[in-house]
Enzyme design. Structure first.
Site, PDB file in Angstrom:
ATOM      1  N   HIS B 121       2.964 -29.430 -88.601  1.00  0.00           N
ATOM      2  CA  HIS B 121       3.397 -28.654 -87.437  1.00  0.00           C
ATOM      3  C   HIS B 121       3.296 -29.586 -86.228  1.00  0.00           C
ATOM      4  CE1 HIS B 121       2.979 -25.554 -84.284  1.00  0.00           C
ATOM      5  NE2 HIS B 121       3.448 -24.675 -85.156  1.00  0.00           N
ATOM      6  N   ASP B 198      -5.890 -29.292 -90.651  1.00  0.00           N
ATOM      7  CA  ASP B 198      -5.286 -28.208 -89.869  1.00  0.00           C
ATOM      8  C   ASP B 198      -5.279 -26.951 -90.745  1.00  0.00           C
ATOM      9  OD1 ASP B 198      -3.705 -26.380 -88.572  1.00  0.00           O
ATOM     10  OD2 ASP B 198      -1.952 -27.677 -88.394  1.00  0.00           O
ATOM     11  N   GLN B 201      -2.753 -22.246 -91.209  1.00  0.00           N
ATOM     12  CA  GLN B 201      -2.086 -21.399 -92.203  1.00  0.00           C
ATOM     13  C   GLN B 201      -2.965 -21.088 -93.408  1.00  0.00           C
ATOM     14  OE1 GLN B 201       0.676 -19.856 -91.735  1.00  0.00           O
ATOM     15  NE2 GLN B 201       1.461 -20.946 -89.956  1.00  0.00           N
ATOM     16  N   LYS B 224      -3.668 -15.722 -86.385  1.00  0.00           N
ATOM     17  CA  LYS B 224      -2.955 -15.721 -87.666  1.00  0.00           C
ATOM     18  C   LYS B 224      -3.784 -15.054 -88.754  1.00  0.00           C
ATOM     19  CE  LYS B 224      -0.394 -20.016 -86.795  1.00  0.00           C
ATOM     20  NZ  LYS B 224       0.913 -19.554 -86.348  1.00  0.00           N
ATOM     21  N   CYS B 364       8.603 -25.260 -85.427  1.00  0.00           N
ATOM     22  CA  CYS B 364       7.744 -26.293 -84.849  1.00  0.00           C
ATOM     23  C   CYS B 364       7.465 -27.414 -85.830  1.00  0.00           C
ATOM     24  CB  CYS B 364       6.431 -25.707 -84.334  1.00  0.00           C
ATOM     25  SG  CYS B 364       6.651 -24.477 -83.062  1.00  0.00           S
TER      26      CYS B 364
END
Lengths: 153, 410
Positions: B121, B198, B201, B224, B364
């Site tokens: 991303h 990261d 998600q 999220k 993104c």
């Protein structure tokens, strides 16, 4: 299943555009881009004695951006620069939701995009071709130079 | 486990914005919020609103306790050693920027190299572009195969003796692919590089244990994973955070200030300058409690069932190409696709007319889409509260798009 916005006028201009082609004798040319969504058109105009005698565009993007450019050319080819600018001003006002019934009719098939006034995220798509035309008339030297450069390629 | 209709109905009833009115299939952009999270935030402002960590009166103490309890809940949720390693931020983007500004700028120099994957991303790419530019370090990109696979061998080849930092997503927001951070972090450490994960998600969809992964930093967003927008987390190993300079400077992050300078307060407050988002942290705490109540077994099983169902159905629709792996197990609810001849913005607008919420655009991740050779795509992303019926609604809409755009398919 409803199908309100994507009417036949819009989809027909998108799939079977009348003006999406090269225009070798264009004397004005300008690229218009919406960087955030990737809509991209190159507008080409042939203007003689202040009159748009021919026009075309090339590009990629969503149906609204492409069909709108095609509808615009339908409307402005054969008109003077001033008339084209006046219609563009009406079209931009239609997208903002401020337009009279008579003005709506003047836009002919381009009036089919009136519902974009309720779709803020698609305004940029609908006005891309019109803004590009306005920019050509605002800075004709630049657009003439780009047309010259395109001929040499 | 045996998942019954009753269990599914009960979970859906927990979410006020989930109904039969529209199918919300944009969960990777942000999840819906259960009532208990909304109530927890409301309760914070109704019963204990005061500036945490400052006031010496009852409700400020309560606000401080609620904020620090949330930190403990996050620590436990991701298996960190201590709450000093849990920094509250606005979101994963801010967490990653914190590492770029506070660690990378102070520790990288010309000749060093940073490795990121092309899958990232923008928020796990642009901070490292900035860090590379400012320090003179070189930024290298790791390219997976077109299905998004990164093997151990590909990873080893992408590392060089000068690699000092590796930044990698745990789960791709476009391909839905989960990456084996544990293996990659081990390899990176073997070469003397730090590893940033990261988790934006991954945290909503699978249990995460940062000590098991042995990553040095791990970033994620609350919104999220059922929590409010505006609260995020940076996990960092204590020995690293200790040596780093603050990211932002201001209130409640100092011990002593003179006109000449200041000494920084202890972890994690050193990185939390200014008034914090305590209401958001309390909401995140409630979200974590909700995850614990529902349980990973239900969530993972249900999301896999839904992904399998959606992948099976989408294959039956002509003129569709799905990005990434052919296997449902490798999608984690994220199905990004293109429809021949129909622009994603038109797809999303027509789906909206049919009451289906999907994401259109570049997600993104422009460099990834360029690598895959697609300028624009549409993404359907599922959550455990979605249903087969909602997927049917999506598929039904999908099947009509080309004819609605004037193609004479049938």
């Amino acid at each position: 299943m409803q199908n309100t916005f994507y009417n036949e006028i819009l989809t027909d201009h998108n799939l079977h555009p009348a003006h999406k082609h090269e225009l070798p004798d264009a004397n004005f040319q300008l690229e218009g881009v919406n960087p955030s969504c990737g809509d991209d058109i190159v507008l080409k105009l042939k203007v003689e004695d202040g009159k748009i005698v021919d026009g075309a565009y090339l590009g990629d993007g969503c149906a609204i951006s492409q069909a709108s450019a095609d509808m615009m050319l339908d409307l402005v080819i054969g008109r003077t620069k001033e008339e084209a600018q006046r219609l563009s001003e009406i079209f931009l006002r239609m997208i903002k939701g401020h337009i009279t019934e008579e003005e709506h009719e003047e836009l002919e098939e381009a009036g089919a995009l009136i519902d974009v006034s309720h779709m803020p995220s698609r305004v940029k798509c609908a006005v891309l071709g019109w803004h590009t035309m306005d920019e050509i008339f605002d800075d004709p030297e630049k657009a003439a130079a780009e047309a010259e450069a395109a001929k040499k390629e | 486990m045996m998942i019954t209709q009753d269990m599914i109905d009960k979970v859906r009833a927990d979410f006020p914005l989930i109904s039969d009115e529209f199918a919300y299939l944009d969960n990777s952009a942000t999840s819906q919020k259960p009532q208990c999270v909304i109530d927890a935030v409301k309760r914070f402002y109704e019963t204990m609103n005061a500036n945490p960590l400052r006031g010496l009166y009852r409700i400020s103490v309560e606000a401080t306790d609620a904020y620090e309890d949330a930190r403990e809940a996050v620590r436990k949720f991701i298996g960190a050693k201590s709450t000093e390693e849990i920094v509250f931020t606005r979101n994963a983007t801010e967490s990653l920027n914190l590492v770029a500004y506070s660690w990378a700028l102070g520790n990288l120099k010309a000749g060093d190299e940073i490795l990121v994957t092309i899958v990232e991303h923008h928020s796990n790419m642009l901070p490292w572009q900035m860090a590379a530019k400012q320090t003179g370090a070189k930024l290298n990109y790791l390219y997976p195969d077109k299905a998004g696979t990164i093997t151990e061998e590909t990873f080893r080849k992408a590392l060089t003796p000068n690699t000092k930092l590796v930044c990698m997503t745990h789960l791709s927001n476009v391909l839905g692919r989960c990456y084996d951070l544990k293996t990659f972090a081990k390899i990176a450490h073997g070469q003397g590089a730090l590893f940033v994960g990261d988790g934006a998600q991954s945290t909503p969809h699978m249990p995460v244990d940062v000590r098991d992964l042995d990553v040095d930093f791990y970033a994620f967003s609350g919104h999220k994973m059922l929590a409010p927008m505006g609260i995020g987390v940076l996990y960092g190993k204590r020995e690293l955070l200790d040596k780093m300079d603050p990211f932002l400077r201001g209130g409640e992050m100092i011990d002593y200030v003179t006109t000449e300078g200041a000494t920084w307060t202890e972890l994690p407050h050193k990185f939390e300058a200014g008034t914090v988002n305590a209401g958001g942290a309390v909401g995140l705490h409630a979200a974590i409690d909700y995850y614990n109540k529902i349980g990973w077994e239900f969530i993972e099983q249900r999301e896999l069932e839904l992904t399998r169902y959606a992948m099976e159905k989408i294959r039956e629709v002509p003129h569709i190409t799905v990005l990434g792996s052919d296997k449902a197990e490798e999608h984690h609810g994220i199905i990004t696709f293109k429809v021949d001849g129909v622009h994603p913005h038109d797809i999303a607008a027509m789906m909206d007319e049919d009451g289906v919420c999907v994401r259109a655009g570049h997600h993104c991740a422009q460099p990834l889409l360029k690598f895959l050779g697609v300028p624009n795509t549409t993404r359907c992303s599922l959550g455990f509260y979605n249903t087969e019926k909602e997927i049917d609604r999506f598929i039904e809409s999908l099947s009509t798009l080309r004819t609605r755009m004037g193609y004479a398919d049938r």
